[in-house]
Motif scaffolding. Structure first.
Motif, PDB file in Angstrom:
ATOM      1  N   LEU A   1      -6.485   8.404   4.448  1.00 56.66           N
ATOM      2  CA  LEU A   1      -6.307   7.203   5.281  1.00 56.66           C
ATOM      3  C   LEU A   1      -7.660   6.718   5.799  1.00 56.66           C
ATOM      4  O   LEU A   1      -7.963   5.521   5.759  1.00 56.66           O
ATOM      5  CB  LEU A   1      -5.384   7.511   6.460  1.00 56.66           C
ATOM      6  CG  LEU A   1      -3.897   7.683   6.138  1.00 56.66           C
ATOM      7  CD1 LEU A   1      -3.135   8.098   7.382  1.00 56.66           C
ATOM      8  CD2 LEU A   1      -3.307   6.388   5.587  1.00 56.66           C
TER       9      LEU A   1
ATOM     10  N   ALA B   1      -3.385   0.231  -3.581  1.00 61.27           N
ATOM     11  CA  ALA B   1      -2.782  -1.078  -3.299  1.00 61.27           C
ATOM     12  C   ALA B   1      -2.217  -1.658  -4.589  1.00 61.27           C
ATOM     13  O   ALA B   1      -2.907  -1.674  -5.624  1.00 61.27           O
ATOM     14  CB  ALA B   1      -3.828  -2.018  -2.701  1.00 61.27           C
TER      15      ALA B   1
ATOM     16  N   VAL C   1      -4.666   6.397  -1.220  1.00 53.41           N
ATOM     17  CA  VAL C   1      -4.006   5.126  -0.901  1.00 53.41           C
ATOM     18  C   VAL C   1      -4.307   4.160  -2.040  1.00 53.41           C
ATOM     19  O   VAL C   1      -5.474   3.973  -2.418  1.00 53.41           O
ATOM     20  CB  VAL C   1      -4.506   4.536   0.437  1.00 53.41           C
ATOM     21  CG1 VAL C   1      -3.808   3.198   0.722  1.00 53.41           C
ATOM     22  CG2 VAL C   1      -4.271   5.522   1.574  1.00 53.41           C
TER      23      VAL C   1
ATOM     24  N   ASP D   1      -0.636   0.316   8.045  1.00 47.85           N
ATOM     25  CA  ASP D   1      -0.942  -0.360   6.772  1.00 47.85           C
ATOM     26  C   ASP D   1      -0.186   0.249   5.594  1.00 47.85           C
ATOM     27  O   ASP D   1      -0.259  -0.264   4.476  1.00 47.85           O
ATOM     28  CB  ASP D   1      -2.444  -0.264   6.467  1.00 47.85           C
ATOM     29  CG  ASP D   1      -3.289  -0.883   7.568  1.00 47.85           C
ATOM     30  OD1 ASP D   1      -2.913  -1.970   8.028  1.00 47.85           O
ATOM     31  OD2 ASP D   1      -4.307  -0.277   7.964  1.00 47.85           O
ATOM     32  N   ILE D   2       0.476   1.370   5.812  1.00 47.53           N
ATOM     33  CA  ILE D   2       1.132   2.080   4.696  1.00 47.53           C
ATOM     34  C   ILE D   2       2.600   1.663   4.605  1.00 47.53           C
ATOM     35  O   ILE D   2       3.355   1.794   5.561  1.00 47.53           O
ATOM     36  CB  ILE D   2       1.019   3.623   4.885  1.00 47.53           C
ATOM     37  CG1 ILE D   2      -0.452   4.050   5.015  1.00 47.53           C
ATOM     38  CG2 ILE D   2       1.709   4.363   3.729  1.00 47.53           C
ATOM     39  CD1 ILE D   2      -1.327   3.776   3.811  1.00 47.53           C
TER      40      ILE D   2
ATOM     41  N   ALA E   1      -9.758   5.097   3.137  1.00 51.06           N
ATOM     42  CA  ALA E   1      -9.204   3.786   2.758  1.00 51.06           C
ATOM     43  C   ALA E   1      -9.325   2.776   3.899  1.00 51.06           C
ATOM     44  O   ALA E   1      -8.965   1.612   3.734  1.00 51.06           O
ATOM     45  CB  ALA E   1      -7.739   3.944   2.362  1.00 51.06           C
ATOM     46  N   GLU E   2      -9.836   3.255   5.034  1.00 51.34           N
ATOM     47  CA  GLU E   2      -9.933   2.429   6.253  1.00 51.34           C
ATOM     48  C   GLU E   2      -8.566   1.831   6.585  1.00 51.34           C
ATOM     49  O   GLU E   2      -8.433   0.626   6.846  1.00 51.34           O
ATOM     50  CB  GLU E   2     -11.016   1.360   6.096  1.00 51.34           C
ATOM     51  CG  GLU E   2     -12.381   1.999   5.952  1.00 51.34           C
ATOM     52  CD  GLU E   2     -13.512   0.997   5.772  1.00 51.34           C
ATOM     53  OE1 GLU E   2     -13.273  -0.215   5.870  1.00 51.34           O
ATOM     54  OE2 GLU E   2     -14.639   1.477   5.557  1.00 51.34           O
ATOM     55  N   CYS E   3      -7.564   2.704   6.525  1.00 53.99           N
ATOM     56  CA  CYS E   3      -6.189   2.293   6.810  1.00 53.99           C
ATOM     57  C   CYS E   3      -5.683   3.021   8.044  1.00 53.99           C
ATOM     58  O   CYS E   3      -6.056   4.164   8.290  1.00 53.99           O
ATOM     59  CB  CYS E   3      -5.268   2.719   5.678  1.00 53.99           C
ATOM     60  SG  CYS E   3      -5.297   1.636   4.279  1.00 53.99           S
ATOM     61  N   SER E   4      -4.800   2.368   8.762  1.00 51.83           N
ATOM     62  CA  SER E   4      -4.044   3.082   9.790  1.00 51.83           C
ATOM     63  C   SER E   4      -2.644   3.274   9.213  1.00 51.83           C
ATOM     64  O   SER E   4      -2.310   2.698   8.171  1.00 51.83           O
ATOM     65  CB  SER E   4      -3.989   2.266  11.069  1.00 51.83           C
ATOM     66  OG  SER E   4      -3.038   1.234  10.912  1.00 51.83           O
ATOM     67  N   TRP E   5      -1.803   4.039   9.898  1.00 47.74           N
ATOM     68  CA  TRP E   5      -0.445   4.253   9.401  1.00 47.74           C
ATOM     69  C   TRP E   5       0.308   2.935   9.276  1.00 47.74           C
ATOM     70  O   TRP E   5       1.176   2.794   8.422  1.00 47.74           O
ATOM     71  CB  TRP E   5       0.308   5.230  10.313  1.00 47.74           C
ATOM     72  CG  TRP E   5      -0.027   6.654  10.001  1.00 47.74           C
ATOM     73  CD1 TRP E   5      -0.756   7.511  10.756  1.00 47.74           C
ATOM     74  CD2 TRP E   5       0.351   7.382   8.820  1.00 47.74           C
ATOM     75  NE1 TRP E   5      -0.868   8.735  10.132  1.00 47.74           N
ATOM     76  CE2 TRP E   5      -0.193   8.673   8.937  1.00 47.74           C
ATOM     77  CE3 TRP E   5       1.078   7.062   7.677  1.00 47.74           C
ATOM     78  CZ2 TRP E   5      -0.020   9.652   7.964  1.00 47.74           C
ATOM     79  CZ3 TRP E   5       1.249   8.026   6.697  1.00 47.74           C
ATOM     80  CH2 TRP E   5       0.704   9.303   6.852  1.00 47.74           C
TER      81      TRP E   5
ATOM     82  N   ARG F   1       0.836  -1.210   0.000  1.00 48.57           N
ATOM     83  CA  ARG F   1       0.000   0.000   0.000  1.00 48.57           C
ATOM     84  C   ARG F   1       0.868   1.257   0.000  1.00 48.57           C
ATOM     85  O   ARG F   1       1.716   1.429   0.879  1.00 48.57           O
ATOM     86  CB  ARG F   1      -0.910   0.024   1.220  1.00 48.57           C
ATOM     87  CG  ARG F   1      -1.967  -1.049   1.097  1.00 48.57           C
ATOM     88  CD  ARG F   1      -2.906  -1.042   2.249  1.00 48.57           C
ATOM     89  NE  ARG F   1      -3.894  -2.085   2.010  1.00 48.57           N
ATOM     90  CZ  ARG F   1      -4.973  -2.267   2.739  1.00 48.57           C
ATOM     91  NH1 ARG F   1      -5.198  -1.487   3.769  1.00 48.57           N
ATOM     92  NH2 ARG F   1      -5.812  -3.220   2.439  1.00 48.57           N
TER      93      ARG F   1
END
Ligand code: KG4
Ligand code: ZN
Length: 337
Positions: free
Chosen positions: A63, A19, A17, A72-73, A66-70, A2
């Motif tokens: 973020l 993938a 974000v 996940d990046i 994208a339902e991401c936390s840091w 990601r």
């Protein structure tokens, strides 16, 4: 993998974000259009300050969407150029700070390559659509650029030609001013052109012989002379004739170059690729498959920056490296030989 992409080369602050270079999980664009409407164009210092205000909220939203936390990046990509220096500095150094804080790599991206790579996002190819086949001919048409590129592989571009004066989008913006239409000029010119009752007016086309270059300044002057003349045709007819002239030259020369160099697909990208007539004409004229991103991915966005970064993982640097912006076209250097 990601990648968080950040774009700030002109008047859009964007974060996204993506993938694996294809799946867009979020796409946030904060446009400064309203800010620049008053001046009829982008004032670089005003743009830079607006990027500074918008960057953190835009990244947070990318973020969240994208339902991401840091965690996940995996890497952060940012536009390094070409673009307005003050604007680029905000995005690239913002990305640098975030990458440093997270201990993840930073990937600098060429904005024009970003536009081209928008064609690899799922949203561009469609769920069942195949990605573009290479080698390809890329026509990149935006407010700052009009480029005809031979793309052999990801990251391997040869510049066949480009504008000798105004960029195609710049011509739309300048002609819009002449017709008292707002900035940016592309969409209002198209809307006005669609209302033209008489469609006979013919404005000049700069073919420039066998060259793959373009020129739009003569066309702009022709519009100026027409607007100032006595008994000028209605603005809608001028808008229609202007759009036809630009689209005719862009589509014909792109298809001609593609046939000459023998590519497997044509890629159209950049803000002007949002133009409905251009989309239609390139597809009509081309004997090979044509890929054009959906309209939201034609104008400046950060999904295209993350998509391009995925093809350049080798260019990743440690955030504390001496990486700097490259405001002039990178294409004249290493990558665009
Ligand atoms: O790619 P972009 O968002 O920013 C740059 O990198 O320059 O392109 C903006 C340009 C503007 O000049 C705008 O007038 C033009 O794209 N544009 C259009 C259309 N939508 C945006 N030109 C023609 N027709 C459109 N529908
Ligand atoms: Zn652009």
């Amino acid at each position: 993998m990601r990648i968080l992409g950040i774009e700030s080369s002109c008047d859009e602050t964007a974060a996204s974000v993506v993938a694996d270079g294809t799946r867009m999980l979020s796409n946030v664009v904060a446009s400064q259009t309203a800010l620049h409407e008053e001046t009829g164009g982008v004032v670089p210092e005003v743009a830079a300050r607006a990027h500074l205000r918008a960057l953190v909220p835009v990244v947070r939203k990318a973020l969240a969407d994208a339902e991401c936390s840091w965690d996940d990046i995996d890497a952060i990509a940012a536009t390094a150029g070409p673009g307005l220096p003050g604007a680029l500095v905000i995005g690239l150094n913002g990305a640098r700070g975030l990458a440093y804080a997270r201990g993840i790599p930073l990937i600098p991206v060429d904005h024009i390559e970003g536009h081209v790579c928008a064609n690899w996002l799922d949203a561009a190819t469609g769920p069942d659509g195949a990605p573009p086949e290479l080698p390809a001919l890329a026509l990149v048409v935006s407010g700052g650029h009009t480029e005809l590129l031979l793309m052999r592989e990801h990251g391997q571009f040869e510049r066949l030609g480009g504008t000798r004066d105004d960029a195609a989008g710049e011509a739309f913006d300048k002609v819009a001013r002449l017709l008292d239409l707002p900035y940016p000029g592309g969409p209002p010119i198209s809307r006005l052109a669609a209302t033209a009752e008489v469609r006979k007016l013919r404005l000049p086309r700069a073919w420039l012989g066998e060259s793959d270059d373009f020129s739009f300044s003569g066309l702009k002057t022709a519009v100026l002379n027409l607007v100032q003349s006595e008994g000028a045709p209605p603005a809608a007819e001028i808008a229609w004739a202007f759009e036809e002239s630009v689209v005719d030259v862009l589509s014909k020369k792109a298809v001609r170059a593609a046939e000459r160099v023998g590519v497997r697909s044509i890629l159209v990208a950049g803000g002007v690729a949002a133009n409905r007539r251009l989309r239609e004409r390139v597809i009509e004229r081309s004997p090979i498959p044509v890929h054009i991103p959906p309209i939201v991915l034609c104008t400046d966005n950060a999904a295209m920056i993350a998509a391009a970064a995925f093809r350049h993982l080798d260019d990743a640097v440690a955030p504390e490296s001496a990486l700097d912006i490259i405001p002039t076209a990178v294409r004249r250097g290493r990558r665009w030989a």
